[in-house]
Design a protein around this motif. Structure first.
Motif, PDB file in Angstrom:
ATOM      1  N   ARG A 232      -7.256   7.459  13.975  1.00 51.03           N
ATOM      2  CA  ARG A 232      -5.725   7.242  15.123  1.00 51.03           C
ATOM      3  C   ARG A 232      -6.142   8.064  16.323  1.00 51.03           C
ATOM      4  N   LYS A 233      -6.492   7.677  17.361  1.00 52.53           N
ATOM      5  CA  LYS A 233      -6.329   8.331  19.069  1.00 52.53           C
ATOM      6  C   LYS A 233      -5.528   9.385  19.359  1.00 52.53           C
ATOM      7  N   ASN A 235      -2.702  10.932  21.579  1.00 49.85           N
ATOM      8  CA  ASN A 235      -2.059  10.001  22.522  1.00 49.85           C
ATOM      9  C   ASN A 235      -1.886  10.876  24.235  1.00 49.85           C
ATOM     10  N   LYS A 236      -1.222  10.449  24.641  1.00 43.45           N
ATOM     11  CA  LYS A 236      -1.178  10.720  26.206  1.00 43.45           C
ATOM     12  C   LYS A 236       0.071  12.510  25.916  1.00 43.45           C
ATOM     13  N   HIS A 237       0.264  13.097  24.723  1.00 43.95           N
ATOM     14  CA  HIS A 237       1.168  14.093  24.883  1.00 43.95           C
ATOM     15  C   HIS A 237       0.410  15.528  23.967  1.00 43.95           C
ATOM     16  N   GLY A 238      -0.817  14.583  23.418  1.00 42.40           N
ATOM     17  CA  GLY A 238      -1.837  16.200  22.935  1.00 42.40           C
ATOM     18  C   GLY A 238      -1.546  15.633  21.646  1.00 42.40           C
ATOM     19  N   MET A 239      -1.268  14.354  20.806  1.00 43.64           N
ATOM     20  CA  MET A 239      -1.174  14.450  18.948  1.00 43.64           C
ATOM     21  C   MET A 239      -1.296  12.846  19.137  1.00 43.64           C
ATOM     22  N   LYS A 240      -1.693  13.311  17.553  1.00 43.45           N
ATOM     23  CA  LYS A 240      -2.016  11.710  17.001  1.00 43.45           C
ATOM     24  C   LYS A 240      -1.100  11.458  16.054  1.00 43.45           C
TER      25      LYS A 240
END
Length: 348
Positions: A232-233, A235-240
């Motif tokens: 999984r990539k 996200n913009k919050h730095g979490m998967k």
């Protein structure tokens, strides 16, 4: 606010909700664990009688408690239990995240040197959980000794007896936390008279060994989570992204494996922390961890170590899954708020 502090507060919040929802099952399970029966009469019994035990399933035990003690019987010791939960989860998740961060930094450092893949392995996950669990046990054990005694006790007052004697239709529901502050103080005083200050650390040896429970749980949980999010990539919050349902499922699997592996130790711990029946059947009195284990084997057989296990599986798996699901959601919210605040400060 540090990442460890965020996880500590989130763990306390998740633990509080999980405890409130599953507490009746915990009370019933404690009673099942601490009920004692010998396979044969003991010659050491002061009155020649044999210790007895009520054998009943979870549903029947819940009904019995309500019938004899009212709804309040299911919530005995709730106040100190909630205090213990908040303290335990705060301590555990704070130190867990602190040690986890150190382990992850070490793994990244090793990867730069050409060793490993940069992720925390199973052995390191076990060590992190064990260290956090040991600190938690040493700091919060006194609270859980009091909680165990309150859960295992039954109401003896004349007022309650008159309430119990009423027919079910006319019996009023008892308050959720029926114990008064005076009763809690009496339990603390009894414990101190019985064993002094060291009495508040009764059962600490099996409890320390029991840190293998959350260690196994988080080893399974972190391994499944790593596999789940591997592709999984970020996200913009730095979490998967991981859904609450996915956290609930893998949290359940982790706790199920840990509970099955360590349940006998949990029974021994509860037996040691419950009030000892001084002057009665010696087969039900324990001087320490090894004495409890040998007497349980001698007088109850191996089945004695698995009393109430079905209740505990339902309670602990549900509580652990709810706790992890709520905790992870609270961590996500806290991290988003902190990130938003950092961006605002940076833009000024």
């Amino acid at each position: 606010m540090s990442d460890a502090m965020v996880n500590g507060l989130a763990g306390a919040g998740g633990g509080l909700v999980a405890q409130l929802l599953t507490y009746p099952l915990q009370t019933v399970n404690t009673r099942q664990q601490t009920e004692r029966r010998s396979k044969k009469p003991s010659s050491s019994s002061s009155d020649g009688s044999q210790a007895t035990i009520r054998k009943s399933g979870t549903i029947l035990e819940i009904y019995r408690v309500i019938a004899e003690e009212g709804w309040g019987g299911l919530y005995r010791g709730l106040t100190p239990s909630l205090l213990g939960t908040v303290a335990s989860q705060s301590v555990y998740y704070y130190f867990y995240q602190l040690f986890r961060n150190a382990a992850e930094s070490n793994a990244r450092r090793r990867r730069k040197n050409g060793i490993g893949d940069g992720t925390v392995g199973m052995s390191d996950s076990l060590l992190v959980a064990a260290l956090a669990g040991s600190l938690n046990v040493l700091l919060t054990n006194p609270i859980w000794v009091v909680v165990t005694r309150m859960q295992a006790s039954e109401m003896k007052s004349s007022a309650l007896q008159s309430e119990i004697e009423k027919p079910p239709a006319s019996r009023e529901a008892l308050p959720a936390d029926v114990e008064s502050q005076e009763k809690q103080i009496n339990i603390v005083q009894d414990l101190y008279r019985e064993a002094g200050l060291i009495g508040f650390w009764k059962g600490v040896l099996p409890t320390l060994i029991m840190v293998s429970n959350p260690a196994i749980q988080f080893m399974i949980y972190e391994t499944l989570l790593k596999e789940l999010t591997k592709k999984r990539k970020i996200n913009k919050h730095g979490m998967k992204d991981v859904s609450p349902l996915e956290i609930f499922v893998i949290g359940s699997i982790g706790k199920l494996g840990a509970t099955i592996a360590t349940y006998p130790l949990l029974v021994v711990k509860s037996r040691l922390q419950a009030k000892q029946a001084i002057g009665r059947d010696k087969s039900t009195q324990y001087t320490g961890t090894l004495d409890a284990i040998f007497k349980m084997i001698r007088y109850e057989g191996l089945t004695g170590f698995y009393k109430g296990m079905s209740t505990k599986i339902v309670q602990s798996v549900a509580a652990a899954a709810l706790l992890l699901m709520i905790k992870e959601e609270l961590v996500k919210v806290a991290r988003k708020l902190l990130l938003r605040r950092q961006k605002k400060l940076a833009s000024r």
